[in-house]
Scaffold this active site. Structure first.
Site, PDB file in Angstrom:
ATOM      1  CG  HIS A  26      -1.833   1.142   1.341  1.00  0.00           C
ATOM      2  ND1 HIS A  26      -3.144   1.088   0.920  1.00  0.00           N
ATOM      3  CD2 HIS A  26      -1.657   2.401   1.819  1.00  0.00           C
ATOM      4  CE1 HIS A  26      -3.730   2.262   1.132  1.00  0.00           C
ATOM      5  NE2 HIS A  26      -2.845   3.083   1.686  1.00  0.00           N
ATOM      6  CD  GLU A  27       1.568   3.578   3.604  1.00  0.00           C
ATOM      7  OE1 GLU A  27       1.797   4.663   3.029  1.00  0.00           O
ATOM      8  OE2 GLU A  27       0.496   3.359   4.217  1.00  0.00           O
ATOM      9  CG  HIS A  71       0.360   6.335  -0.416  1.00  0.00           C
ATOM     10  ND1 HIS A  71      -0.622   7.161  -0.920  1.00  0.00           N
ATOM     11  CD2 HIS A  71      -0.239   5.583   0.554  1.00  0.00           C
ATOM     12  CE1 HIS A  71      -1.765   6.922  -0.287  1.00  0.00           C
ATOM     13  NE2 HIS A  71      -1.560   5.970   0.599  1.00  0.00           N
ATOM     14  CD  GLU A  73      -5.159   6.258   0.696  1.00  0.00           C
ATOM     15  OE1 GLU A  73      -5.208   5.010   0.568  1.00  0.00           O
ATOM     16  OE2 GLU A  73      -4.334   6.820   1.430  1.00  0.00           O
TER      17      GLU A  73
END
Length: 506
Positions: A265-266, A269, A304
């Site tokens: 997930h990160e 980003h 996101e």
């Protein structure tokens, strides 16, 4: 004249960006390295730098440079990035002119202190000890919303900071349709036999989890020459220009997916920030001048969309685990020696309502977000008091997921967002889910090449496509403009629901 005026404005914005990057560095340290005793003074330091950034933005020299730049760009094409730079700087100038400097500083000072209080409260499941800090956060958020200005609902002002264009009403419309669609898919998915998942809860030492996380981050093209991976209580990404983009994760020894998917997930980003056009470094197009963050993504929802895309469409796919499970199994031979790649995939995509948002499956995740947005709006209009929050939270979890919340740590205290003043940001996670699926569907519609590359474990074509269509533009285009450029239409939940139906129902 045009270039001279723009140069003068960019120099002013660059100074603001520099200060905000220093603030981000202090924030990163406070969440990764700082001893707990430093919270109060760190909050003051961050507050001072935030006030300095605002003062630089509102200085007479900035206003004069902005006036000159507005005149200087009149001859430029309508889609020139310089027009976006000037327009966004003017919007931020107007925004901050409405807000007292004392309110900016008070909010900034509260963040670090409130976050420290939240960490302690969460560790002991003691919501009462955190109540005064959250009450102050809500009080300052209402004052902030009133200063910005709103017409229909005070929540509109706060949401606009993170997701411009969205309001309490527009989110209610989006969520109403999603609830119906998600509930239909969820009911069908839960009717299927539950897969085996006991092996996910075995003992997985942190060193092995970190080694595998580094491996998948590199595979996904995250550049460790311009980034690093650290440990924190609540995972986050932060950038200090495009050449220093840092990600964090957390390691739970008895639940492997937390770090695996938290890292993926990160990485999403981080890739967004690393992919912004270098020409935009230290400019308005890599700086959130309204939120006062050194961020290159055009909105929290757009950001996101990239993290959820890499976490779910890539890392939570059968293709991914057929390729990478042998390496994970090699890292943990005793814990995963009796598991196949297909069994692991079925386990990490199982549908099982739970208490923790960041560990939720894809079908129940948005229910966590929607109830938080509902609560935030009620806190903002005063229909819900902070001391009533646990009861409201627990009732919503029971209504949406059929669960009885056992304690505050697994309930109202689980998220870091409110302690950092991020009231209004939660809806952006669901916006990101919808946008990510919409973008991925558009990329797949261009031909089989993308899926062929993913099946071969080559993530560069996906990264290249996203860099070309999304990342490089930084804040040049709005979320809706980006979506129209990539997919031909605005935010549309249908591709998201179609993706989930195919994955979980077939």
């Amino acid at each position: 004249m045009t270039m001279h005026a723009l140069k003068a404005l960019n120099e002013r914005v660059a100074a603001v960006n520099d200060v905000l990057n220093a603030t981000s560095l202090l924030t990163w340290d406070s969440r990764t390295m700082m001893p707990s005793g430093g919270a109060e003074t760190r909050g003051q330091q961050i507050a001072t730098l935030t006030r300095i950034a605002r003062d630089l933005l509102l200085a007479p020299e900035t206003e004069a440079a902005l006036d000159a730049a507005e005149k200087g760009i009149e001859s430029l094409p309508e889609d020139a990035p310089e027009r976006s730079m000037v327009a966004q700087t003017r919007a931020a100038f107007i925004h901050h002119s409405r807000i007292p400097a004392s309110l900016i500083q008070e909010r900034a000072a509260l963040r670090t202190v409130a976050q420290s209080a939240w960490i302690k409260a969460r560790a002991t499941s003691d919501f009462a000890s955190y109540v005064p800090y959250l009450e102050k956060t809500v009080e300052l958020s209402r004052a902030y919303a009133d200063a910005i200005g709103w017409e229909e609902h005070p929540y509109d002002a706060m949401v606009s900071i993170y997701e411009p264009g969205e309001t309490a009403a527009s989110l209610r419309q989006l969520f109403t349709g999603l609830r119906i669609g998600l509930k239909f898919i969820l009911d069908q998915a839960r009717a299927k036999p539950a897969p085996r998942s006991d092996f996910l809860f075995r003992d997985f030492p942190e060193d092995g989890q970190r080694a595998f996380g580094l491996r998948i981050a590199e595979a996904m093209t995250y550049d460790f020459g311009r980034g690093r991976l650290d440990t924190t209580v609540h995972p986050f990404e932060v950038s200090f220009t495009r050449n220093d983009v840092r990600i964090t994760t957390r390691y739970t020894r008895n639940y492997l997916p937390a770090s695996v998917f938290g890292t993926a997930h990160e990485v999403g980003h981080g890739l967004y920030e690393q992919g912004v056009d270098p020409a935009y470094t230290r400019t308005t197009l890599a700086t959130d001048l309204i939120g006062l963050y050194a961020v290159g993504g055009t909105s929290f929802g757009a950001h996101e969309s990239q993290s959820r895309l890499w976490e779910n469409h890539v890392a939570r796919s059968l293709t991914f685990w057929r390729l990478h499970f042998p390496a994970l199994q090699e890292q943990f031979p005793d814990q995963l020696g009796d598991v196949t790649a297909e069994e692991f995939y079925r386990a990490v995509t199982r549908v099982e309502p739970g208490f923790i948002r960041v560990e939720a499956d894809e079908l129940t995740y948005d229910f966590h977000i929607m109830l938080r947005a509902e609560i935030e709006a009620a806190l903002m209009d005063g229909s819900l008091k902070v001391n009533e929050l646990p009861e409201a939270w627990n009732a919503a979890i029971k209504r949406d997921l059929g669960l009885d919340v056992p304690d505050a740590a697994r309930g109202v205290l689980q998220d870091v967002h409110w302690s950092t003043g991020y009231i209004g940001s939660f809806p952006t996670y669901t916006v990101g889910n919808v946008m990510g699926a919409q973008v991925m569907a558009a990329l797949r519609a261009e031909g089989p090449g993308l899926d062929d590359a993913l099946a071969a474990g080559d993530y560069a074509p996906l990264a290249d496509a996203l860099r070309d269509k999304v990342w490089q533009h930084g804040r040049r285009f709005t979320r809706e403009e980006l979506l129209h450029r990539v997919t031909g239409r605005g935010l549309d939940p249908e591709p998201y629901l179609a993706y989930l139906h195919e994955k979980y129902v077939g």
